[in-house]
Design a protein around this motif. Structure first.
Motif, PDB file in Angstrom:
ATOM      1  N   LEU A  80      56.455  75.407  22.549  1.00 31.05           N
ATOM      2  CA  LEU A  80      56.177  76.141  21.323  1.00 31.05           C
ATOM      3  C   LEU A  80      57.228  77.225  21.192  1.00 31.05           C
ATOM      4  O   LEU A  80      57.527  77.929  22.139  1.00 31.05           O
ATOM      5  N   ASP A  81      57.779  77.315  19.990  1.00 29.23           N
ATOM      6  CA  ASP A  81      58.831  78.306  19.793  1.00 29.23           C
ATOM      7  C   ASP A  81      58.230  79.648  19.382  1.00 29.23           C
ATOM      8  O   ASP A  81      57.030  79.852  19.484  1.00 29.23           O
ATOM      9  N   ASP A  82      59.062  80.524  18.898  1.00 34.14           N
ATOM     10  CA  ASP A  82      58.618  81.871  18.540  1.00 34.14           C
ATOM     11  C   ASP A  82      57.955  81.958  17.169  1.00 34.14           C
ATOM     12  O   ASP A  82      57.570  83.042  16.749  1.00 34.14           O
ATOM     13  N   GLU A  83      57.826  80.830  16.467  1.00 37.50           N
ATOM     14  CA  GLU A  83      57.228  80.839  15.130  1.00 37.50           C
ATOM     15  C   GLU A  83      55.770  80.374  15.207  1.00 37.50           C
ATOM     16  O   GLU A  83      55.482  79.184  15.171  1.00 37.50           O
ATOM     17  N   PRO A  84      54.802  81.311  15.341  1.00 35.68           N
ATOM     18  CA  PRO A  84      53.396  80.936  15.502  1.00 35.68           C
ATOM     19  C   PRO A  84      52.824  80.168  14.312  1.00 35.68           C
ATOM     20  O   PRO A  84      51.867  79.430  14.476  1.00 35.68           O
ATOM     21  N   ALA A  85      53.394  80.299  13.140  1.00 38.68           N
ATOM     22  CA  ALA A  85      52.882  79.586  11.972  1.00 38.68           C
ATOM     23  C   ALA A  85      52.996  78.078  12.143  1.00 38.68           C
ATOM     24  O   ALA A  85      52.248  77.320  11.523  1.00 38.68           O
ATOM     25  N   LEU A  86      53.906  77.628  13.001  1.00 34.75           N
ATOM     26  CA  LEU A  86      54.089  76.191  13.218  1.00 34.75           C
ATOM     27  C   LEU A  86      53.261  75.668  14.397  1.00 34.75           C
ATOM     28  O   LEU A  86      53.191  74.459  14.609  1.00 34.75           O
ATOM     29  N   HIS A  87      52.654  76.524  15.165  1.00 35.57           N
ATOM     30  CA  HIS A  87      51.897  76.090  16.337  1.00 35.57           C
ATOM     31  C   HIS A  87      50.758  75.131  16.004  1.00 35.57           C
ATOM     32  O   HIS A  87      50.618  74.117  16.679  1.00 35.57           O
ATOM     33  N   PRO A  88      49.922  75.399  14.975  1.00 38.28           N
ATOM     34  CA  PRO A  88      48.834  74.456  14.677  1.00 38.28           C
ATOM     35  C   PRO A  88      49.360  73.045  14.399  1.00 38.28           C
ATOM     36  O   PRO A  88      48.814  72.063  14.896  1.00 38.28           O
ATOM     37  N   HIS A  89      50.424  72.947  13.626  1.00 40.08           N
ATOM     38  CA  HIS A  89      50.995  71.633  13.311  1.00 40.08           C
ATOM     39  C   HIS A  89      51.421  70.917  14.591  1.00 40.08           C
ATOM     40  O   HIS A  89      51.122  69.747  14.797  1.00 40.08           O
ATOM     41  N   ARG A  90      52.092  71.619  15.471  1.00 41.25           N
ATOM     42  CA  ARG A  90      52.568  70.997  16.715  1.00 41.25           C
ATOM     43  C   ARG A  90      51.412  70.617  17.641  1.00 41.25           C
ATOM     44  O   ARG A  90      51.447  69.602  18.312  1.00 41.25           O
ATOM     45  N   GLY A 113      47.421  64.257  18.390  1.00 40.41           N
ATOM     46  CA  GLY A 113      46.074  63.715  18.272  1.00 40.41           C
ATOM     47  C   GLY A 113      45.081  64.182  19.307  1.00 40.41           C
ATOM     48  O   GLY A 113      44.013  63.588  19.468  1.00 40.41           O
ATOM     49  N   TRP A 114      45.382  65.257  20.032  1.00 38.19           N
ATOM     50  CA  TRP A 114      44.485  65.739  21.071  1.00 38.19           C
ATOM     51  C   TRP A 114      43.129  66.165  20.520  1.00 38.19           C
ATOM     52  O   TRP A 114      42.134  66.150  21.235  1.00 38.19           O
ATOM     53  N   PHE A 115      43.081  66.575  19.269  1.00 35.34           N
ATOM     54  CA  PHE A 115      41.844  67.081  18.695  1.00 35.34           C
ATOM     55  C   PHE A 115      41.244  66.133  17.661  1.00 35.34           C
ATOM     56  O   PHE A 115      40.327  66.493  16.944  1.00 35.34           O
ATOM     57  N   ASP A 116      41.747  64.907  17.594  1.00 40.81           N
ATOM     58  CA  ASP A 116      41.205  63.926  16.660  1.00 40.81           C
ATOM     59  C   ASP A 116      39.795  63.535  17.082  1.00 40.81           C
ATOM     60  O   ASP A 116      39.506  63.401  18.272  1.00 40.81           O
ATOM     61  N   VAL A 117      38.928  63.331  16.115  1.00 39.02           N
ATOM     62  CA  VAL A 117      37.572  62.855  16.379  1.00 39.02           C
ATOM     63  C   VAL A 117      37.594  61.348  16.225  1.00 39.02           C
ATOM     64  O   VAL A 117      37.941  60.831  15.164  1.00 39.02           O
ATOM     65  N   ARG A 118      37.250  60.646  17.287  1.00 43.36           N
ATOM     66  CA  ARG A 118      37.285  59.184  17.258  1.00 43.36           C
ATOM     67  C   ARG A 118      36.166  58.617  16.414  1.00 43.36           C
ATOM     68  O   ARG A 118      36.327  57.633  15.723  1.00 43.36           O
ATOM     69  N   GLU A 119      34.995  59.222  16.518  1.00 40.34           N
ATOM     70  CA  GLU A 119      33.832  58.698  15.817  1.00 40.34           C
ATOM     71  C   GLU A 119      32.811  59.813  15.661  1.00 40.34           C
ATOM     72  O   GLU A 119      32.530  60.543  16.595  1.00 40.34           O
ATOM     73  N   LEU A 120      32.273  59.958  14.460  1.00 39.60           N
ATOM     74  CA  LEU A 120      31.194  60.919  14.243  1.00 39.60           C
ATOM     75  C   LEU A 120      29.877  60.230  14.554  1.00 39.60           C
ATOM     76  O   LEU A 120      29.599  59.155  14.036  1.00 39.60           O
ATOM     77  N   THR A 121      29.093  60.836  15.407  1.00 38.32           N
ATOM     78  CA  THR A 121      27.784  60.276  15.744  1.00 38.32           C
ATOM     79  C   THR A 121      26.720  60.965  14.899  1.00 38.32           C
ATOM     80  O   THR A 121      26.985  61.988  14.247  1.00 38.32           O
ATOM     81  N   GLY A 122      25.530  60.425  14.929  1.00 39.83           N
ATOM     82  CA  GLY A 122      24.409  61.066  14.244  1.00 39.83           C
ATOM     83  C   GLY A 122      24.188  62.467  14.753  1.00 39.83           C
ATOM     84  O   GLY A 122      23.822  63.377  14.011  1.00 39.83           O
ATOM     85  N   GLU A 123      24.440  62.662  16.049  1.00 36.46           N
ATOM     86  CA  GLU A 123      24.296  63.979  16.672  1.00 36.46           C
ATOM     87  C   GLU A 123      25.276  64.980  16.051  1.00 36.46           C
ATOM     88  O   GLU A 123      24.955  66.137  15.824  1.00 36.46           O
ATOM     89  N   ASP A 124      26.505  64.521  15.778  1.00 36.16           N
ATOM     90  CA  ASP A 124      27.498  65.397  15.142  1.00 36.16           C
ATOM     91  C   ASP A 124      27.024  65.847  13.763  1.00 36.16           C
ATOM     92  O   ASP A 124      27.219  66.997  13.377  1.00 36.16           O
TER      93      ASP A 124
END
Length: 115
Positions: A3-13, A18-29
């Motif tokens: 990650l560089d010095d530009e925090p505005a780009l951190h979320p995109h990187r 795909g580390w935070f992708d949801v594979r499947e929403l369950t009824g519990e979700d």
């Protein structure tokens, strides 16, 4: 991850791989927002007691053990994958493989009057 010095780009990187992708929403979700509201009711209920022991005695929690049925496998798998966050062995279960085949695993459930 670099990650560089530009925090505005951190979320995109951070989202790029795909580390935070949801594979499947369950009824519990889908029930989660209601559970958050219920938790507020539970906290209000708890403040009416002088001790945790009194609170727990009045709450009347019931725990159930049961075989994992085919309909339960997606949720069991999801919980297993979440548990892998704390797994220091570096061995992880793939989606759908978090439990033994249905009927060979045991699951737990808990209920109280506020649920």
């Amino acid at each position: 991850m670099d990650l560089d010095d530009e925090p505005a780009l951190h979320p995109h990187r951070l989202l790029l791989d795909g580390w935070f992708d949801v594979r499947e929403l369950t009824g519990e979700d889908l029930k989660r927002p209601a559970k958050y509201r219920d938790e507020l009711v539970r906290k209000d209920f708890m403040h009416g007691f002088d001790s945790i022991a009194d609170y727990l005695a009045e709450l009347g929690v019931r725990v159930r053990l049961a075989r994992v049925e085919p309909a339960d496998v997606p949720r069991v798998s999801q919980l297993t994958l979440r548990t892998n966050q704390f797994n220091l062995t570096t061995k992880t279960a793939a989606a759908g493989r978090g439990a033994e085949p249905a009927g060979r695993s045991v699951g737990t459930g808990a209920r109280d009057p506020l649920r």
